[in-house]
Scaffold this motif. Structure first.
Motif, short mmCIF file in Angstrom:
data_model
loop_
_atom_site.label_atom_id
_atom_site.label_comp_id
_atom_site.label_asym_id
_atom_site.label_seq_id
_atom_site.Cartn_x
_atom_site.Cartn_y
_atom_site.Cartn_z
N LEU A 102 32.07 32.85 3.47
CA LEU A 102 30.95 32.69 2.53
C LEU A 102 29.95 31.64 3.02
N ALA A 103 30.44 30.59 3.64
CA ALA A 103 29.54 29.57 4.19
C ALA A 103 28.61 30.19 5.23
N GLU A 104 29.15 31.08 6.04
CA GLU A 104 28.34 31.77 7.06
C GLU A 104 27.35 32.72 6.40
N GLU A 105 27.82 33.44 5.37
CA GLU A 105 26.98 34.43 4.71
C GLU A 105 25.80 33.80 3.97
N TYR A 106 26.00 32.59 3.45
CA TYR A 106 24.96 31.94 2.64
C TYR A 106 24.35 30.71 3.31
N LYS A 107 24.51 30.60 4.62
CA LYS A 107 24.06 29.37 5.29
C LYS A 107 22.55 29.17 5.24
N GLU A 108 21.79 30.24 5.11
CA GLU A 108 20.32 30.11 5.05
C GLU A 108 19.84 29.79 3.64
N SER A 109 20.43 30.43 2.65
CA SER A 109 19.94 30.31 1.27
C SER A 109 20.71 29.30 0.43
N GLY A 110 21.94 28.94 0.86
CA GLY A 110 22.82 28.15 0.01
C GLY A 110 23.49 29.06 -0.99
N PRO A 111 24.50 28.61 -1.69
CA PRO A 111 25.05 27.26 -1.69
C PRO A 111 25.91 26.96 -0.46
N SER A 112 26.37 25.70 -0.38
CA SER A 112 27.35 25.32 0.64
C SER A 112 28.75 25.60 0.10
N PHE A 113 29.67 25.88 1.02
CA PHE A 113 31.06 26.17 0.64
C PHE A 113 32.00 25.30 1.47
N ASN A 114 32.91 24.61 0.80
CA ASN A 114 33.95 23.86 1.50
C ASN A 114 35.27 24.03 0.77
N VAL A 115 36.35 23.71 1.46
CA VAL A 115 37.68 23.89 0.87
C VAL A 115 38.58 22.70 1.24
N PHE A 116 39.30 22.20 0.26
CA PHE A 116 40.26 21.12 0.45
C PHE A 116 41.67 21.70 0.50
N ALA A 117 42.42 21.35 1.54
CA ALA A 117 43.86 21.65 1.56
C ALA A 117 44.57 20.37 1.14
N LEU A 118 45.07 20.36 -0.08
CA LEU A 118 45.70 19.15 -0.61
C LEU A 118 47.16 19.06 -0.18
N GLY A 119 47.57 17.84 0.09
CA GLY A 119 48.99 17.56 0.28
C GLY A 119 49.63 17.32 -1.08
N ALA A 120 50.70 16.56 -1.10
CA ALA A 120 51.43 16.34 -2.35
C ALA A 120 50.66 15.43 -3.30
N VAL A 121 50.41 15.93 -4.50
CA VAL A 121 49.78 15.16 -5.57
C VAL A 121 50.69 15.27 -6.78
N GLN A 122 50.88 14.16 -7.48
CA GLN A 122 51.82 14.16 -8.60
C GLN A 122 51.23 14.90 -9.80
#
Length: 227
Positions: A160-180
């Motif tokens: 999606l970041a590639e598909e919308y790189k000209e118009s936006g929005p930006s797309f990012n993803v967090f891979a979370l480790g252990a959270v309580q």
């Protein structure tokens, strides 16, 4: 600058803390969760809690109507809702596997697709994944549905970041480790994570508001431990 922010999975854990943090900063929040009561009980004036099933078409339409009538634009979407089943591979049913994907993958797909028309060049879609979805990371038995679904949204974000790189929005993803969180307790009963839900929520909140200025289409591994 105050923003219009949508957060999913807000009834507990990281999502619940995110709403509190972002609302304290004065942003307008749409809090989406199957159970709206925990957020509703906070009585935050700039927060609208919706009882929302990410797989329900009429609930999605309700969100669309709200945005069109009240906000007109969306600055930030945090795809935080998640479902986990911890079962040996030969014991998990097709229905259970599908339910995990419906929330963790199709839910992200449906809501993001719905909101993109309301977003702009500087909008940001941040999806919460897991270290279990990262290729080459340590994997755990019983999490075949959960971890593979979290891998799917990592790749979806990159596309999606590639598909919308000209118009936006930006797309990012967090891979979370252990959270309580309650979900961690379900996956690893008795395990004590080194990071609290509130501490992780503070990091996610800040990145959701500012991270797109430096990152797009990126997987960031937010983990100081295993699992």
């Amino acid at each position: 600058m105050k923003k219009n922010i949508i957060v999913t999975g807000t009834s507990r854990g990281i999502g619940f803390e995110l709403v509190k943090i972002l609302s304290e900063q004065g942003h307008q929040i749409l809090a989406l969760s199957r159970n709206e009561k925990p957020i509703k009980s906070l009585n935050l004036k700039n927060v609208t809690p919706f009882s929302f099933d990410i797989n329900n078409k009429s609930d999605l339409q309700q969100v669309k109507t709200f945005i069109a009538e009240k906000w007109e634009k969306v600055d930030v979407l945090i795809n935080n809702a998640g479902k986990l089943v911890n079962k040996p591979f030969t014991k998990i049913t097709s229905a259970e596997f599908e339910e995990v994907y419906k929330t963790n993958v199709f839910g992200v797909f449906e809501l993001t697709k719905l909101l993109i028309p309301f977003m702009h060049k500087k909008s940001h879609v941040l999806t919460i994944s897991s270290m279990g979805g990262v290729q080459g990371s340590l994997k755990f038995p019983g999490l075949s549905a959960y971890s593979s679904s979290k891998g799917a949204v990592i790749t979806l974000t990159e596309v999606l970041a590639e598909e919308y790189k000209e118009s936006g929005p930006s797309f990012n993803v967090f891979a979370l480790g252990a959270v309580q969180t309650e979900m961690l307790e379900e996956a690893f009963p008795g395990y004590q994570a080194p990071v609290s839900a509130e501490k992780m929520a503070k990091y996610i909140a800040d990145f959701s508001l500012n991270g797109h200025e430096l990152y797009n289409g990126k997987l960031l591994q937010v983990s100081n431990s295993t699992p």
